[in-house]
Scaffold this motif. Structure first.
Motif, PDB file in Angstrom:
ATOM      1  N   VAL A 108      29.397 -27.686  31.560  1.00  0.00           N
ATOM      2  CA  VAL A 108      27.923 -27.399  31.001  1.00  0.00           C
ATOM      3  C   VAL A 108      27.743 -25.708  30.611  1.00  0.00           C
ATOM      4  O   VAL A 108      27.776 -24.814  31.588  1.00  0.00           O
ATOM      5  N   VAL A 109      26.914 -25.686  29.980  1.00  0.00           N
ATOM      6  CA  VAL A 109      26.893 -24.219  29.271  1.00  0.00           C
ATOM      7  C   VAL A 109      24.815 -23.982  28.450  1.00  0.00           C
ATOM      8  O   VAL A 109      24.790 -24.329  27.092  1.00  0.00           O
ATOM      9  N   PRO A 110      23.985 -23.996  29.345  1.00  0.00           N
ATOM     10  CA  PRO A 110      22.766 -23.708  28.974  1.00  0.00           C
ATOM     11  C   PRO A 110      22.983 -22.082  27.705  1.00  0.00           C
ATOM     12  O   PRO A 110      23.194 -21.485  28.536  1.00  0.00           O
ATOM     13  N   HIS A 111      21.858 -22.488  27.238  1.00  0.00           N
ATOM     14  CA  HIS A 111      20.944 -21.259  26.023  1.00  0.00           C
ATOM     15  C   HIS A 111      19.307 -21.979  25.782  1.00  0.00           C
ATOM     16  O   HIS A 111      19.092 -22.883  25.772  1.00  0.00           O
ATOM     17  N   VAL A 112      18.954 -20.828  26.031  1.00  0.00           N
ATOM     18  CA  VAL A 112      17.625 -20.369  25.655  1.00  0.00           C
ATOM     19  C   VAL A 112      16.855 -19.631  24.750  1.00  0.00           C
ATOM     20  O   VAL A 112      17.775 -18.478  24.362  1.00  0.00           O
ATOM     21  N   VAL A 113      16.709 -20.035  23.731  1.00  0.00           N
ATOM     22  CA  VAL A 113      15.861 -19.093  22.083  1.00  0.00           C
ATOM     23  C   VAL A 113      13.730 -19.204  22.001  1.00  0.00           C
ATOM     24  O   VAL A 113      14.104 -20.453  22.645  1.00  0.00           O
ATOM     25  N   ARG A 114      13.634 -18.734  21.213  1.00  0.00           N
ATOM     26  CA  ARG A 114      12.216 -18.644  20.791  1.00  0.00           C
ATOM     27  C   ARG A 114      12.586 -19.017  19.270  1.00  0.00           C
ATOM     28  O   ARG A 114      12.863 -18.723  18.327  1.00  0.00           O
TER      29      ARG A 114
ATOM     30  N   VAL B  88      21.937 -27.145  25.316  1.00  0.00           N
ATOM     31  CA  VAL B  88      22.449 -27.304  26.553  1.00  0.00           C
ATOM     32  C   VAL B  88      24.044 -27.973  25.769  1.00  0.00           C
ATOM     33  O   VAL B  88      24.016 -29.422  25.536  1.00  0.00           O
ATOM     34  N   THR B  89      25.299 -27.195  26.475  1.00  0.00           N
ATOM     35  CA  THR B  89      26.548 -28.051  25.108  1.00  0.00           C
ATOM     36  C   THR B  89      27.039 -28.300  26.973  1.00  0.00           C
ATOM     37  O   THR B  89      27.141 -28.197  28.085  1.00  0.00           O
ATOM     38  N   LEU B  90      28.091 -29.568  26.414  1.00  0.00           N
ATOM     39  CA  LEU B  90      28.385 -30.396  26.893  1.00  0.00           C
ATOM     40  C   LEU B  90      30.412 -30.126  26.511  1.00  0.00           C
ATOM     41  O   LEU B  90      30.000 -31.162  25.340  1.00  0.00           O
ATOM     42  N   ASP B  91      31.416 -30.182  27.359  1.00  0.00           N
ATOM     43  CA  ASP B  91      32.681 -30.494  26.925  1.00  0.00           C
ATOM     44  C   ASP B  91      32.571 -32.410  26.833  1.00  0.00           C
ATOM     45  O   ASP B  91      32.494 -32.737  26.985  1.00  0.00           O
ATOM     46  N   GLU B  92      33.531 -32.394  26.002  1.00  0.00           N
ATOM     47  CA  GLU B  92      34.351 -33.556  25.271  1.00  0.00           C
ATOM     48  C   GLU B  92      33.996 -34.605  26.418  1.00  0.00           C
ATOM     49  O   GLU B  92      34.394 -34.029  27.068  1.00  0.00           O
TER      50      GLU B  92
ATOM     51  N   VAL C 138      22.421 -30.162  15.293  1.00  0.00           N
ATOM     52  CA  VAL C 138      23.644 -29.776  15.976  1.00  0.00           C
ATOM     53  C   VAL C 138      24.598 -30.587  16.360  1.00  0.00           C
ATOM     54  O   VAL C 138      26.007 -29.649  16.328  1.00  0.00           O
ATOM     55  N   ALA C 139      25.259 -31.854  16.253  1.00  0.00           N
ATOM     56  CA  ALA C 139      26.309 -32.815  16.024  1.00  0.00           C
ATOM     57  C   ALA C 139      26.862 -32.176  14.387  1.00  0.00           C
ATOM     58  O   ALA C 139      27.903 -32.302  14.556  1.00  0.00           O
ATOM     59  N   GLY C 140      26.787 -31.521  13.418  1.00  0.00           N
ATOM     60  CA  GLY C 140      27.604 -31.249  12.183  1.00  0.00           C
ATOM     61  C   GLY C 140      27.764 -29.395  13.136  1.00  0.00           C
ATOM     62  O   GLY C 140      29.966 -29.537  12.718  1.00  0.00           O
ATOM     63  N   HIS C 141      27.654 -29.079  13.611  1.00  0.00           N
ATOM     64  CA  HIS C 141      27.885 -27.991  14.288  1.00  0.00           C
ATOM     65  C   HIS C 141      28.787 -27.883  15.386  1.00  0.00           C
ATOM     66  O   HIS C 141      30.180 -27.271  15.643  1.00  0.00           O
ATOM     67  N   ILE C 142      28.743 -28.964  16.183  1.00  0.00           N
ATOM     68  CA  ILE C 142      29.846 -29.254  17.488  1.00  0.00           C
ATOM     69  C   ILE C 142      31.141 -30.162  16.427  1.00  0.00           C
ATOM     70  O   ILE C 142      32.164 -29.881  17.382  1.00  0.00           O
ATOM     71  N   GLY C 143      30.583 -31.353  15.702  1.00  0.00           N
ATOM     72  CA  GLY C 143      31.840 -31.739  14.792  1.00  0.00           C
ATOM     73  C   GLY C 143      31.596 -33.190  15.993  1.00  0.00           C
ATOM     74  O   GLY C 143      32.442 -34.104  16.475  1.00  0.00           O
TER      75      GLY C 143
ATOM     76  N   GLU D 102      18.765 -22.883  15.356  1.00  0.00           N
ATOM     77  CA  GLU D 102      20.165 -22.282  14.399  1.00  0.00           C
ATOM     78  C   GLU D 102      20.435 -20.999  15.404  1.00  0.00           C
ATOM     79  O   GLU D 102      21.772 -20.743  15.599  1.00  0.00           O
ATOM     80  N   LYS D 103      19.247 -20.417  15.802  1.00  0.00           N
ATOM     81  CA  LYS D 103      19.785 -19.275  16.418  1.00  0.00           C
ATOM     82  C   LYS D 103      19.948 -19.786  17.578  1.00  0.00           C
ATOM     83  O   LYS D 103      21.636 -19.025  18.633  1.00  0.00           O
ATOM     84  N   ALA D 104      20.077 -21.016  18.307  1.00  0.00           N
ATOM     85  CA  ALA D 104      20.811 -21.307  19.465  1.00  0.00           C
ATOM     86  C   ALA D 104      22.035 -21.340  19.547  1.00  0.00           C
ATOM     87  O   ALA D 104      23.236 -21.380  20.520  1.00  0.00           O
ATOM     88  N   LEU D 105      22.499 -22.117  18.275  1.00  0.00           N
ATOM     89  CA  LEU D 105      23.709 -22.232  18.112  1.00  0.00           C
ATOM     90  C   LEU D 105      24.796 -20.879  18.436  1.00  0.00           C
ATOM     91  O   LEU D 105      26.191 -21.251  18.867  1.00  0.00           O
TER      92      LEU D 105
END
Lengths: 408, 408
Positions: free
Chosen positions: B21-27, B41-45, B104-109, B137-140
């Protein structure tokens, strides 16, 4: 009346005398206050009675006995004690009520089941039997009083006396209703509560009187809320002496029945509005009209969800046309609703139609409407033909001051 | 965070990282405020997901889509927008959510159904797609952030950041839950709402995760109230990455299942309490314990009737042991209750037992209890074995100031 008079108060109206009905007030001294606190109303022989009562399952003995005895259909007297609600007082509270019923019945010479008693005020303290006995004794020989005196004497935390009247033609005979009520919240401090009494000279059967009162109640007293709380003592009684001499009304098929029922409805609506206008801390009177519901009852429930929402009531206090909070309240009502068919307006101006904010929504006239004392909120659910209007007041610092800053 | 920090606030706890689990924040700039407002927040497969959602029928597209996709059981990312709830915005609001899911789905696949989106803030304004696209986009490519940053970024009207953690042993493996929540009222101004997220490294099936979360929800989030209003966006999601390496838990028969469910319950209870502790205007935290009901659910309903009563909440604000108002609330709950079996106490001291005020009731220790910040109200219905505890806060001038003095 310790609090300043509500800014929404109305002057006490000129209430006609009702033949066969005589009000009296005396001081029983239930509380240490320099005012009358026992109201005694005599009713001529043959008076019909009907009543509606709180649904609170922790109700007082007065409510238990009233609900039972109203089924017998006849009344000769009403006693209202102010300053002590006699609720949550077990068998000792019940004994006090039965003592009053017996004392009055013995004097009049009627069955005790024809004596109706209400009490309002602090709870958990049995009504003192000695004070009740002395108070009733004085009342039995007291001079008649005005309706306004009676309205002031049944009051506790009310900030103004409340009365209403209406007439109807039954055949060629004019019949009159005079009515008083007390209440400044579904519950006021110390369990003060809503108590209302209608008196009419019409000749109507107890069954029809009950039907008319129950129908009116559904659209009036059941459509108001101050703070969503439900009293343990709420009672509305209607008494009909028959002295007007009209051909007796025994059902909705009798001539004049609908006119009489309309007059009962009119008086109940006036009384219900007066209670809201004396709502604790009220600065604004709010009518919530719901249309397009799947049924009238569904519309009423949606209306009450709106009228009970603290967020909507505080928004109106702040003169804020916050229709988003209305969306929320519609959605939480538990009734059929469709986000995408929902329309919301204030003061007759739509802010959102069919699930979308209006692109050309002009807030200026809405803002002007919200600065007034009489506010309307319109909701159309877009589903069916059901409709209802309910009434409430805003939620202000005054409510908190009365209920929190106060110490019992 | 425009309002003073709640006097009931807790410091943000040390929340462990959760593997996978990895959290990120942007404006994203949804509002004109100088702070981050998009949490990613990204979540592993292989991450399992479960969720509970508002019952409000006027819910947002985020809730509609989340409720649907959580049934598929898998998640790869969470996006939370703060400053705009995107509720009551029709098809345009839905398009904005689907755009975020696809981006997001396009980025993660991954399938877009594995991207969960929440939004909180003003309603009736569709989430601006351009700002969302740039923000995502910034968050990715953003650097990871702390849990406290994430908790601050999902917040709107909250006066303090809220987090909770717990651990459990599954077999010989320690599993950890870290969680954040926002909310300061069932509804805060502008439809700010309760949004909660639990993250764990435990290996659990989606079905079991849902069972554990649903059970916890019944005893925690469903047992709190600030103002009786129900948000259009309330959402709690639980994500389990499986990285702890425990033998997978697939049901309550699996080893460690009850320990894990207890940890979920513990975290949910902590989070629920934090929301109440940030209740608008709250000065006191109130636990209402109901016993002797005919069922646990009946006890919960009676508890909620008490916790939602403005008259009780204002009495507690005024440090007034007004047990009569508790009688009233029990009676109006619509649940089985018997006036003559009812007992009521404050701070563990009975004021009334079996329908009667105690003759030797000493108010002094109760008055001392009510001067504190943590208040308890005990009710025994004397009917059965059902029990429940619910939590609320007092109703103060602060609530009125926040919701009425405020103009949108």
């Amino acid at each position: 009346m310790a609090y300043p008079v509500s800014p929404l108060a109305s002057p006490f109206p000129a209430l006609p005398d009702i033949a066969g009905v005589v009000p009296h007030v005396v001081r029983a001294g239930y509380k240490d206050w320099g005012r009358c606190d026992l109201t005694y109303v005599t009713l001529d022989e043959g008076t019909a009675v009907a009543g509606v009562f709180t649904k609170n399952v922790c109700c007082s003995s007065e409510v238990d006995l009233g609900r039972e005895n109203v089924k017998l259909g006849r009344a000769r007297a009403l006693v209202v004690n102010a300053g002590n609600s006699n609720a949550f007082t077990g068998y000792r509270g019940r004994e006090a009520v039965e003592q009053i019923m017996e004392q009055v019945a013995g004097h009049i010479g009627c069955p005790k089941e024809q004596v109706f008693v209400s009490s309002t005020g602090v709870i958990g303290v049995p009504l003192p039997k000695d004070k009740a006995r002395e108070g009733v004794e004085k009342a039995l020989s007291a001079e008649p009083c005005s309706w306004e005196d009676a309205a002031n004497t049944i009051a506790t935390t009310d900030t103004f006396a409340k009365g209403a009247t209406a007439t109807a033609m039954i055949g060629d005979t004019k019949v009159t209703i005079s009515a008083i009520i007390k209440g400044s919240g579904m519950i006021a401090p110390d369990m003060a509560t809503m108590l209302g009494y209608l008196f009419t000279d019409a000749a109507v059967s107890p069954e029809f009187l009950q039907a008319a009162l129950s129908a009116a109640n559904l659209r009036t007293f059941s459509c108001i809320t101050v703070d969503s709380d439900t009293s343990t003592s709420d009672t509305v009684l209607a008494f009909a002496t028959g002295k007007a001499g009209n051909a007796p009304v025994t059902g909705f098929d009798s001539p004049g029945a609908h006119a009489f029922a309309a007059a009962v409805h009119d008086v109940c609506r006036q009384l219900a509005h007066l209670v809201v206008r004396d709502g604790e801390g009220a600065q604004k009177f709010i009518a919530v009209s719901v249309s397009g519901a799947v049924s009238d009852e569904s519309a009423r429930k949606v209306g009450m969800a709106i009228a009970n929402s603290p967020l909507i009531k505080t928004a109106i206090a702040g003169e804020d046309a916050n229709w988003g909070r209305v969306v929320m309240a519609v959605g939480k009502a538990g009734e059929p609703a469709d986000r995408d068919k929902l329309s919301i307006g204030f003061g007759g101006i739509w802010a959102a139609r069919e699930g979308l904010p209006l692109a050309d929504y002009d807030e200026a006239p809405v803002a002007a409407h919200l600065k007034g004392q009489d506010i309307s909120i319109e909701v159309d659910l877009g589903l069916g033909e059901g409709s209802a209007t309910v009434w409430t007041c805003d939620l202000t610092h005054g409510y908190i001051s009365i209920n929190a800053d106060y110490r019992s």
